[in-house]
Scaffold this motif. Structure first.
Motif, PDB file in Angstrom:
ATOM      1  N   TYR A  21       0.820  -1.218   0.000  1.00  0.00           N
ATOM      2  CA  TYR A  21       0.000   0.000   0.000  1.00  0.00           C
ATOM      3  C   TYR A  21       0.850   1.262   0.000  1.00  0.00           C
ATOM      4  O   TYR A  21       0.464   2.266  -0.599  1.00  0.00           O
ATOM      5  CB  TYR A  21      -0.962  -0.002   1.190  1.00  0.00           C
ATOM      6  N   GLU A  23      -2.993  -0.961   8.158  1.00  0.00           N
ATOM      7  CA  GLU A  23      -2.219  -2.211   8.193  1.00  0.00           C
ATOM      8  C   GLU A  23      -1.098  -2.118   9.239  1.00  0.00           C
ATOM      9  O   GLU A  23      -0.774  -3.110   9.890  1.00  0.00           O
ATOM     10  CB  GLU A  23      -1.627  -2.551   6.825  1.00  0.00           C
ATOM     11  N   GLU A  26      -5.969  -9.450   0.303  1.00  0.00           N
ATOM     12  CA  GLU A  26      -7.006  -9.155   1.310  1.00  0.00           C
ATOM     13  C   GLU A  26      -7.940 -10.356   1.468  1.00  0.00           C
ATOM     14  O   GLU A  26      -8.361 -10.674   2.584  1.00  0.00           O
ATOM     15  CB  GLU A  26      -7.815  -7.906   0.927  1.00  0.00           C
ATOM     16  N   GLU A  77     -10.328  -5.207   7.376  1.00  0.00           N
ATOM     17  CA  GLU A  77      -9.877  -5.956   6.193  1.00  0.00           C
ATOM     18  C   GLU A  77     -11.041  -6.146   5.213  1.00  0.00           C
ATOM     19  O   GLU A  77     -10.857  -6.105   3.998  1.00  0.00           O
ATOM     20  CB  GLU A  77      -9.297  -7.316   6.576  1.00  0.00           C
ATOM     21  N   HIS A 109     -11.366  -3.111   3.290  1.00  0.00           N
ATOM     22  CA  HIS A 109     -10.327  -3.050   2.252  1.00  0.00           C
ATOM     23  C   HIS A 109     -10.752  -3.869   1.030  1.00  0.00           C
ATOM     24  O   HIS A 109     -10.574  -3.443  -0.107  1.00  0.00           O
ATOM     25  CB  HIS A 109      -8.989  -3.597   2.788  1.00  0.00           C
TER      26      HIS A 109
HETATM   27 FE   LIG Z   1      -6.072  -4.957   4.637  1.00  0.00          FE
END
Ligand SMILES: [Fe+2]
Ligand SMILES: [Fe+2]
Length: 164
Positions: free
Chosen positions: A36, A62, A104, A137, A140
């Motif tokens: 990321y 994260e 993910e 998550e 995400h």
């Molecule tokens: Fe994540």
């Protein structure tokens, strides 16, 4: 011991094994931070401006996850790993988003299992911490799937669906 198939992993868990598995989770968090940090800056094109901002936020989340998992490993008497899982690179925006989404999906699958394992060991506070990570998550997953114009894969049934 008679157990259903779905409860099998949870019933066989030991604390040393949980430490190993949490270290795998930590290595995945490091991988996510690196991906990321890089992808949020190199994604180019007007259509990706919005997701690039989201990836920057993911990077920070994260890092929080890595700290939480590291704390749990220490609490269990383990040593947190220093090695990330490998990060793929590409000069294509779609590839980067695809790598992120695949990771993910894998992360969500693992944390769902980890929650059951923590509970099987009576580590309810730990399960709760991981449940909070899991919520982020899943966000995400949605951000990435939306950017790719896809549905979020159903990770509740293990295997097949997430694979492309
Ligand atoms: Fe994540
Ligand atoms: Fe994470």
């Amino acid at each position: 011991m008679a157990t259903s198939t779905s409860a099998q992993t949870a019933s066989e868990i030991t604390r040393p094994r949980l430490i190993e598995l949490l270290n795998e989770d930590l290595a995945r968090e490091y991988q996510a931070i690196i991906a990321y940090v890089v992808y949020s800056q190199v994604l180019k094109g007007a259509e990706y401006m919005n997701i690039a901002d989201q990836l920057e936020l993911h990077a920070k989340q994260e890092l929080d996850h890595a700290l939480t998992i590291s704390r749990q490993i220490d609490y269990l008497g383990g040593m947190p790993t220093v090695t990330p899982k490998s990060v793929k690179t590409s000069d294509k925006a779609k590839d980067m988003l695809r790598f992120d989404l695949d990771n993910e999906n894998e992360t969500v699958r693992n944390y769902r299992e980890r929650i059951r394992q923590c509970e099987a060991l009576g580590e309810f506070a730990m399960a709760e911490q991981i449940r909070q990570i899991l919520t982020q998550e899943q966000d995400h997953q949605i951000d990435l799937a939306t950017a790719l114009g896809e549905e979020v894969a159903d990770m509740s049934s293990r295997g097949a669906k997430s694979r492309k």
